[in-house]
Design a protein around this motif. Structure first.
Motif, mmCIF file in Angstrom:
data_model
loop_
_atom_site.group_PDB
_atom_site.id
_atom_site.type_symbol
_atom_site.label_atom_id
_atom_site.label_comp_id
_atom_site.label_asym_id
_atom_site.label_seq_id
_atom_site.Cartn_x
_atom_site.Cartn_y
_atom_site.Cartn_z
ATOM 1 N N GLU A 248 46.804 42.568 62.172
ATOM 2 C CA GLU A 248 46.292 42.453 60.803
ATOM 3 C C GLU A 248 44.784 42.236 60.793
ATOM 4 O O GLU A 248 44.247 41.416 61.542
ATOM 5 C CB GLU A 248 46.966 41.284 60.072
ATOM 6 C CG GLU A 248 46.524 41.190 58.606
ATOM 7 C CD GLU A 248 47.189 40.044 57.849
ATOM 8 O OE1 GLU A 248 47.672 40.286 56.730
ATOM 9 O OE2 GLU A 248 47.214 38.921 58.383
ATOM 10 N N GLN A 249 44.111 42.989 59.943
ATOM 11 C CA GLN A 249 42.688 42.798 59.679
ATOM 12 C C GLN A 249 42.499 42.653 58.175
ATOM 13 O O GLN A 249 42.901 43.540 57.410
ATOM 14 C CB GLN A 249 41.865 43.990 60.180
ATOM 15 C CG GLN A 249 41.758 44.110 61.686
ATOM 16 C CD GLN A 249 40.791 45.208 62.081
ATOM 17 O OE1 GLN A 249 40.922 46.344 61.641
ATOM 18 N NE2 GLN A 249 39.815 44.874 62.903
ATOM 19 N N VAL A 250 41.898 41.530 57.774
ATOM 20 C CA VAL A 250 41.680 41.288 56.351
ATOM 21 C C VAL A 250 40.181 41.268 56.078
ATOM 22 O O VAL A 250 39.438 40.466 56.661
ATOM 23 C CB VAL A 250 42.319 39.968 55.896
ATOM 24 C CG1 VAL A 250 42.047 39.739 54.418
ATOM 25 C CG2 VAL A 250 43.820 39.984 56.158
ATOM 26 N N PHE A 251 39.757 42.151 55.207
ATOM 27 C CA PHE A 251 38.359 42.239 54.793
ATOM 28 C C PHE A 251 38.132 41.289 53.617
ATOM 29 O O PHE A 251 38.875 41.310 52.632
ATOM 30 C CB PHE A 251 38.025 43.672 54.389
ATOM 31 C CG PHE A 251 36.672 43.847 53.760
ATOM 32 C CD1 PHE A 251 35.513 43.640 54.499
ATOM 33 C CD2 PHE A 251 36.560 44.232 52.434
ATOM 34 C CE1 PHE A 251 34.261 43.811 53.917
ATOM 35 C CE2 PHE A 251 35.313 44.412 51.847
ATOM 36 C CZ PHE A 251 34.160 44.196 52.582
ATOM 37 N N CYS A 252 37.105 40.430 53.736
ATOM 38 C CA CYS A 252 36.762 39.460 52.695
ATOM 39 C C CYS A 252 35.338 39.726 52.232
ATOM 40 O O CYS A 252 34.419 39.819 53.061
ATOM 41 C CB CYS A 252 36.852 38.029 53.222
ATOM 42 S SG CYS A 252 38.398 37.605 54.028
ATOM 43 N N LEU A 253 35.149 39.829 50.937
ATOM 44 C CA LEU A 253 33.821 40.054 50.374
ATOM 45 C C LEU A 253 33.616 39.082 49.221
ATOM 46 O O LEU A 253 34.459 38.991 48.320
ATOM 47 C CB LEU A 253 33.687 41.500 49.900
ATOM 48 C CG LEU A 253 32.310 41.917 49.364
ATOM 49 C CD1 LEU A 253 31.263 41.862 50.473
ATOM 50 C CD2 LEU A 253 32.372 43.320 48.755
ATOM 51 N N TYR A 254 32.508 38.348 49.255
ATOM 52 C CA TYR A 254 32.221 37.358 48.213
ATOM 53 C C TYR A 254 30.914 37.680 47.506
ATOM 54 O O TYR A 254 29.926 38.095 48.136
ATOM 55 C CB TYR A 254 32.105 35.958 48.827
ATOM 56 C CG TYR A 254 33.421 35.385 49.280
ATOM 57 C CD1 TYR A 254 34.328 34.861 48.366
ATOM 58 C CD2 TYR A 254 33.762 35.373 50.631
ATOM 59 C CE1 TYR A 254 35.544 34.338 48.788
ATOM 60 C CE2 TYR A 254 34.969 34.852 51.062
ATOM 61 C CZ TYR A 254 35.852 34.342 50.130
ATOM 62 O OH TYR A 254 37.049 33.822 50.547
ATOM 63 N N ASN A 255 30.934 37.439 46.208
ATOM 64 C CA ASN A 255 29.717 37.497 45.394
ATOM 65 C C ASN A 255 29.259 36.069 45.140
ATOM 66 O O ASN A 255 29.875 35.338 44.364
ATOM 67 C CB ASN A 255 30.004 38.218 44.074
ATOM 68 C CG ASN A 255 28.812 38.164 43.117
ATOM 69 O OD1 ASN A 255 27.693 37.816 43.506
ATOM 70 N ND2 ASN A 255 29.051 38.518 41.862
ATOM 71 N N MET A 256 28.172 35.675 45.796
ATOM 72 C CA MET A 256 27.676 34.312 45.699
ATOM 73 C C MET A 256 26.554 34.234 44.664
ATOM 74 O O MET A 256 25.439 33.780 44.942
ATOM 75 C CB MET A 256 27.211 33.814 47.061
ATOM 76 C CG MET A 256 28.336 33.774 48.090
ATOM 77 S SD MET A 256 27.812 33.277 49.755
ATOM 78 C CE MET A 256 27.336 31.571 49.504
ATOM 79 N N SER A 257 26.867 34.675 43.440
ATOM 80 C CA SER A 257 25.863 34.640 42.378
ATOM 81 C C SER A 257 26.540 34.563 41.016
ATOM 82 O O SER A 257 27.753 34.753 40.894
ATOM 83 C CB SER A 257 24.964 35.881 42.440
ATOM 84 O OG SER A 257 25.627 37.010 41.891
ATOM 85 N N GLN A 258 25.712 34.346 39.982
ATOM 86 C CA GLN A 258 26.219 34.246 38.613
ATOM 87 C C GLN A 258 26.262 35.593 37.908
ATOM 88 O O GLN A 258 26.612 35.660 36.720
ATOM 89 C CB GLN A 258 25.336 33.280 37.802
ATOM 90 C CG GLN A 258 25.296 31.880 38.384
ATOM 91 C CD GLN A 258 24.654 30.877 37.446
ATOM 92 O OE1 GLN A 258 25.281 30.404 36.500
ATOM 93 N NE2 GLN A 258 23.407 30.553 37.698
ATOM 94 N N ASP A 259 25.915 36.659 38.601
ATOM 95 C CA ASP A 259 25.898 37.985 37.995
ATOM 96 C C ASP A 259 26.958 38.881 38.630
ATOM 97 O O ASP A 259 27.288 38.742 39.814
ATOM 98 C CB ASP A 259 24.528 38.641 38.190
ATOM 99 C CG ASP A 259 23.407 37.811 37.582
ATOM 100 O OD1 ASP A 259 23.556 37.386 36.425
ATOM 101 O OD2 ASP A 259 22.400 37.578 38.292
ATOM 102 N N THR A 260 27.473 39.828 37.850
ATOM 103 C CA THR A 260 28.390 40.826 38.391
ATOM 104 C C THR A 260 27.636 41.736 39.362
ATOM 105 O O THR A 260 26.491 42.122 39.104
ATOM 106 C CB THR A 260 29.008 41.662 37.255
ATOM 107 O OG1 THR A 260 29.775 40.796 36.411
ATOM 108 C CG2 THR A 260 29.902 42.771 37.805
ATOM 109 N N VAL A 261 28.285 42.027 40.486
ATOM 110 C CA VAL A 261 27.654 42.859 41.516
ATOM 111 C C VAL A 261 28.604 43.996 41.884
ATOM 112 O O VAL A 261 29.814 43.793 42.033
ATOM 113 C CB VAL A 261 27.327 42.029 42.774
ATOM 114 C CG1 VAL A 261 26.801 42.934 43.891
ATOM 115 C CG2 VAL A 261 26.304 40.945 42.453
ATOM 116 N N THR A 262 28.043 45.200 42.029
ATOM 117 C CA THR A 262 28.808 46.354 42.498
ATOM 118 C C THR A 262 28.203 46.835 43.813
ATOM 119 O O THR A 262 26.980 46.931 43.945
ATOM 120 C CB THR A 262 28.787 47.489 41.466
ATOM 121 O OG1 THR A 262 29.426 47.036 40.260
ATOM 122 C CG2 THR A 262 29.535 48.712 41.985
ATOM 123 N N THR A 263 29.057 47.123 44.781
ATOM 124 C CA THR A 263 28.586 47.551 46.100
ATOM 125 C C THR A 263 29.479 48.665 46.626
ATOM 126 O O THR A 263 30.602 48.871 46.142
ATOM 127 C CB THR A 263 28.569 46.361 47.089
ATOM 128 O OG1 THR A 263 27.930 46.771 48.306
ATOM 129 C CG2 THR A 263 29.976 45.891 47.402
#
Length: 550
Positions: free
Chosen positions: A498-513
């Motif tokens: 198993e490989q789990v990808f984790c992505l966090y947005n550490m801000s008060q704004d919506t972010v698209t990547t």
């Protein structure tokens, strides 16, 4: 019914690896007799609530007999329960109930020092020639009557206190009423190992070892060198304390400690499924010490240092740096991460200045903590998103805060009573005058309020703990960080297939990547509303995205 008979726990010697441990500060959890102080019966009564969170174990801060100058971290009887908290029968009942609910119990052992009211110290200070005369760290003054060296106390001032009976100084790394034991004396070691065995035979599942790197001192009592101003920080002691002006080479962190930790581990190994986590109280070389203490599989199972308990801002770079630094310092070791405990400002306040949605921030921090590589400690009330309480000077109890007020307000702000019911007296903590005031700002965050709101911080903790249990990679897997620019933090946890990808947005704004190149299956059940849209991932403020890489 004994704790063993009631237990539904499996004898898994590896249970601690990736465990989530809930810390209880007994004075402030639940009062059942109206004296304003929490007790063991109160913990037992609240164990179903703790079980509902989905944690693996509890860590109970000291409940031993004590004059309470440092609220239990000054022990006068290692094998006794202070009457404030109950008695041994209450402790046994707590163990039995915890085990029946599938919860392991770790207790907080303070082995570096005792209270000056401990019978050992009373005998030791009575003369220079009694059987325990060498059980504590005694030294003659310099010719001019001043202390033996320049060592300093974490609580301020010299680490040496004059005793008029022996006409010598004794060492205290903390309060003058907390004399340091002399672990160079093998009789002292044997006495402490007997304490360890006593509680293991009583059914505990492990220990949190307080100030584990303070056990030994330099026999030659050499002066600590000065620390360059640019190397000073306030992670071990507040900035107003000159303790930070020294490089602590000789008053702690001594190499002799390794052999004692091996002896301590050998006793644990005589019992099934026991684990210990050591608190490394050093902001200068804490991770190096953690590496030494967890190497070889014959000392501590895990350690935590002060990196995430520090005031340093939490950024994507900081998270990756700390995780990498631990891996480098402790390649054989295992971390135990905590964002809050009974000694530091609650992390929602410490890092949350200027953040408008503290609930969203608390949920994000909980998720990040539970997906880092290592075990996890959650401090009571953290699951409610509690902020640091504002305690007036006249209500202070902590001698540390009283000493350095107002530049450092001490630790009472994170120790105020737990809030269970916003409509009940004292927030449901108990009916008597509480030892610290219940924070009015905490009442809207009481358990009763959050139970009724499926979007609350409390329910997020439950959801995310359940999500964590579904994926072994979070508990036991490796971690590999991905290259993202702030405010994004990305990594992959991998275990077995198993490989789990984790992505966090550490801000008060919506972010698209842009999404990663691998094939992936989006994971649900964690409570965040992030979304995968073709080749992009959109993350709202303070949120996470999780996917299984295929």
């Amino acid at each position: 019914m004994t704790a063993t008979e009631a237990s539904i726990l499996k004898a898994d010697r590896d249970w601690w690896r990736g465990a989530v441990i809930y810390q209880i500060y007994p004075r402030s959890y639940q009062d059942t007799n109206g004296d304003g102080v929490g007790d063991l019966k109160g913990i037992t009564a609240r164990l179903p609530y703790i079980a509902s969170l989905g944690v693996d174990a509890i860590w109970v801060s000291p409940f031993f007999t004590s004059p309470m100058k440092d609220f239990g971290y000054d022990v006068s009887d290692y094998k006794g329960i202070d009457a404030l908290f109950g008695d041994l029968a209450d402790f046994d009942a707590m163990i039995a109930q915890a085990h029946s609910l599938g919860i392991r119990v770790m207790i907080d052992l303070v082995l570096s020092h005792t209270s000056d009211q401990h019978p050992w110290f009373k005998e030791s200070r009575s003369s220079r020639f009694n059987p325990k005369s060498d059980w504590y760290v005694w030294a003659d003054s310099k010719p001019d009557g001043t202390p033996p060296n320049n060592w300093m106390s974490i609580f301020g001032g010299s680490a040496w206190q004059w005793d008029p009976t022996r006409l010598q100084y004794y060492m205290h790394n903390f309060l003058t009423s907390q004399p340091d034991l002399n672990l160079h004396n093998t009789e002292v070691q044997e006495a402490l190992l007997s304490v360890e065995r006593f509680w293991l035979e009583r059914g505990v599942d492990g220990f949190r070892l307080d100030t584990i790197n303070f056990y030994f001192h330099d026999k030659d009592l050499r002066d600590n060198p000065a620390l360059a101003p640019e190397r000073r920080n306030a992670n071990t002691a507040p900035a107003v304390n000159p303790y930070n002006y020294q490089e602590h080479l000789y008053d702690k962190n001594r190499p002799e400690n390794l052999e004692f930790l091996k002896r301590f581990r050998a006793v644990m190994n005589e019992f099934p499924a026991i684990a210990a986590v050591g608190e490394v109280g050093d902001s200068q070389i804490g991770l190096e010490i953690a590496g030494q203490y967890t190497s070889g599989g014959d000392k501590m199972h895990m350690c935590y240092a002060f990196e995430f308990l520090a005031p340093d801002p939490l950024t994507p770079a900081r998270v990756a740096e700390v995780q990498h630094d631990f891996e480098r310092a402790a390649p054989e070791g295992w971390a135990c991460w905590a964002f809050s405990n009974h000694d530091v400002v609650r992390h929602v306040s410490r890092w949350g200045q200027g953040i408008t949605d503290l609930d969203a921030y608390a949920k994000f921090l909980a998720s990040l903590l539970m997906t880092l590589r290592g075990s996890v400690c959650i401090y009571q009330g953290e699951e409610l998103g509690l902020t640091e309480a504002d305690v007036a000077f006249e209500d202070l109890q902590d001698p540390y805060g009283i000493q350095f007020w107002p530049d450092f307000k001490g630790r009472d702000g994170c120790r105020t009573p737990m809030v269970w019911d916003d409509k009940a007296v004292n927030g449901g903590f108990g009916e008597g005058r509480t030892w610290l005031p219940v924070a009015p700002a905490h009442l809207p965050r009481a358990v009763s309020v959050q139970e009724a709101d499926s979007a609350s911080v409390l329910h997020h903790y439950r959801r995310f703990l359940a999500f964590r249990r579904e994926h072994a990679a979070f508990a036991k897997g490796e971690i590999a960080f991905r290259a993202y620019e702030a405010p994004l933090l990305g990594f992959v946890r991998s275990h077995g297939n198993e490989q789990v990808f984790c992505l966090y947005n550490m801000s008060q704004d919506t972010v698209t990547t842009t999404r990663p190149p691998e094939q992936m299956e989006t994971l649900d059940g964690h409570g965040f509303q992030s979304a995968l849209n073709g080749e992009t991932i959109t993350l709202p403020a303070w949120s996470g995205f999780f996917a299984r890489l295929t």
